[in-house]
Design an enzyme around this catalytic site. Sequence first.
Site, short mmCIF file in Angstrom:
data_model
loop_
_atom_site.label_atom_id
_atom_site.label_comp_id
_atom_site.label_asym_id
_atom_site.label_seq_id
_atom_site.Cartn_x
_atom_site.Cartn_y
_atom_site.Cartn_z
N TYR A 17 -43.29 -78.93 -79.84
CA TYR A 17 -44.24 -78.73 -80.94
C TYR A 17 -44.00 -79.69 -82.11
CZ TYR A 17 -45.85 -74.52 -78.62
OH TYR A 17 -46.39 -73.66 -77.72
N TYR A 144 -46.97 -63.73 -77.06
CA TYR A 144 -46.65 -65.09 -76.62
C TYR A 144 -46.17 -65.02 -75.17
CZ TYR A 144 -44.60 -69.62 -75.94
OH TYR A 144 -44.31 -70.86 -75.42
N ASP A 245 -43.69 -58.86 -69.60
CA ASP A 245 -43.05 -60.17 -69.81
C ASP A 245 -41.76 -59.94 -70.60
OD1 ASP A 245 -42.20 -62.62 -70.68
OD2 ASP A 245 -44.18 -63.33 -71.34
N LYS A 274 -35.38 -67.22 -69.54
CA LYS A 274 -34.48 -67.46 -70.68
C LYS A 274 -33.00 -67.12 -70.42
CE LYS A 274 -37.65 -68.21 -74.34
NZ LYS A 274 -38.97 -67.70 -74.62
C1 LIG Z 1 -40.22 -68.23 -73.99
C2 LIG Z 1 -41.18 -67.26 -73.44
C3 LIG Z 1 -42.06 -67.60 -72.40
C4 LIG Z 1 -42.13 -69.00 -71.82
O1 LIG Z 1 -40.93 -69.40 -71.24
P1 LIG Z 1 -40.64 -70.98 -71.02
O2 LIG Z 1 -39.35 -71.00 -70.26
O3 LIG Z 1 -40.56 -71.57 -72.38
O4 LIG Z 1 -41.78 -71.52 -70.24
C5 LIG Z 1 -42.91 -66.63 -71.91
N1 LIG Z 1 -42.91 -65.38 -72.41
C6 LIG Z 1 -42.08 -65.01 -73.41
C7 LIG Z 1 -42.11 -63.61 -73.91
C8 LIG Z 1 -41.20 -65.93 -73.98
O5 LIG Z 1 -40.40 -65.58 -74.98
#
Ligand SMILES: *Cc1c(COP(=O)(O)O)cnc(C)c1O
Length: 430
Positions: A17, A144, A245, A274
Site C-alpha cells: 500500500y 477485511y 476468516d 498468518k
Molecule cells: C491478513 C488477512 C487476510 C489476508 O491474508 P494475506 O496473507 O495478506 O493474503 C485475510 N483475512 C484476514 C482477516 C486477515 O487479517
Amino acid sequence: MNPADLAFDRGHIWHPYTSMRDPLPCYPVVAAQECRLQLADGRQLVDGMSSWWAAVHGYNHPRLNQALQNQMAQMSHVMFGGITHPSAVALCRRLVAITPAPLECVFLADSGSVAVEVAMKMALQFWQARGEKRQRFLTLRNGYHGDTFAAMSVCDPQNSMHSLYQGYLPEHLFAPTPTCRFDDPWRESDTDALEQLIVTHHRQLSAVILEPIVQGAGGMRFYHPRYLQRVRELCDRYQLLLIADEIATGFGRTGRLFACEHAGIAPDILCVGKALTGGTMTLSAALTTRRVADTISNGAAGCFMHGPTFMANPLACAVAAESLAILEESHWPEQVAAIEAQLRAALMPLKAAAEVADVRVLGAIGVVETRRPVDVAAIQRFFVESGVWIRPFGRLIYLMPPYIISSDELAKLTATVAAAVDNPQLFKMT
Ligand SMILES: *Cc1c(COP(=O)(O)O)cnc(C)c1O
C-alpha cells in the site's frame, strides 16, 4: 545496508500500500531475535506488531529454524498432485485436531487471501453441486478478507476502495458493522439488519463470510459473541454456509485458540493463515466439514477446482507443524492473559488523552483509536527513535506483540504509545 541499496529500494521496489512515486520511508532490518528487530545501524526495536499477527513465538526461534533445516535436508519442495509427504500429513493432523470438531478436511493454500478465495469457491461449488444457483455472499461492513479480487469483493467497500474497481467486483451484500462491543451487555437488535438481509436474499446467498469477534485491518473492532451465535443460528435456519476468516485471530491471539470459541460455534469453512507458520513462511489453509467436502466432491465436476503449484510446500508445512507443537507445549493462554491485563492497565487510561477517541483491548491485541488520522511518516519516525516497532494506519495505533514478550518490553511499547498520543505533531491536521 548502504545508501545505494536504500535508493534502489525507493526507486524500484513496491511496498504494501505505498506509492512508487513518493514512497514513505522504509527502515532497513537486518536481523530479528525474539521480540526485537535489529536495524542496519545496529539499533534494536521492540516489536509490537508480530509482523502483522504472524510471529507469535517471536523471531529466530531455534525450534522453527531446526524444523526448516530438517525438512530442507530431505526436500524443499515437491508437487502435491499425486504425491503426499510426511510434513503435510503432520500439519493437517494437528489442524484437524485443534480446530472446532466438525472441521475435518484441509485445503492448504499459499496466503490468507488465497485461503479466502478457496473458501468462496468451495461455497459456490457446494451450491452448484446441489443444483442451486446461489452466487452471492453476505458479509459485514468494516471487514477485511484480503487483497485478491474475490477477497476484496467482501472487504468493506470504503476501506478497500470498491469504487476503483467498479464493474470488476461482484456485488455482494453488506450488513452494518456490529455495534455491540465484546463486553457490552448484549442487545438483540444488533443483528436485526443482518437478519433482514438474510430473510430477503437467502435464496441467492451461498454463504455468510465474516471475521469472528475481531474485525482486523478493516477497523480493529471487537464485537459481541452473541452476535456470532445469532449468525450461526440464522445460517442454520436459512441453510447458508458460514465461512469464518480466522486468518488474523487464529492460534490464540484473542485469548482463545480460535475466536469462534468465544461464541462456542463452529463454521462450515474456516480460513487460517498468518500465525500458522509462526511467522516464518507464507502458508494458509481452508478447513471444511465432511458435509461440505462430500457435497463438492459429489458435484458434476467431481472435484474441487483449485490446485496451486506450491500447494503444501514441505518447508512451510514442516515449520507450521512445529509452530503448532510449540504453541501446544507453551503457556500461551497465560501469556496472552498477562499481555491482556498489562495492555488494559497501561492503555485504558489513555482514553482521557485529547487525541484519543477510544481504547479497546482483547487478548494480546491493544487498540488506541485516535480522533485525527496519524501522520504515518512522522509517527513511524517517532516510534523508531523511541526504540519500538509499531505501524499505525488511519486513526488506529495498535499493538499485537509476540506472546513471549516480557512485561518490561511490553511496558516500553505502551509507554511509547502514551507518549505518541501526547504529541499533536504526530497527527494530520483536519
Ligand atoms: C491478513 C488477512 C487476510 C489476508 O491474508 P494475506 O496473507 O495478506 O493474503 C485475510 N483475512 C484476514 C482477516 C486477515 O487479517
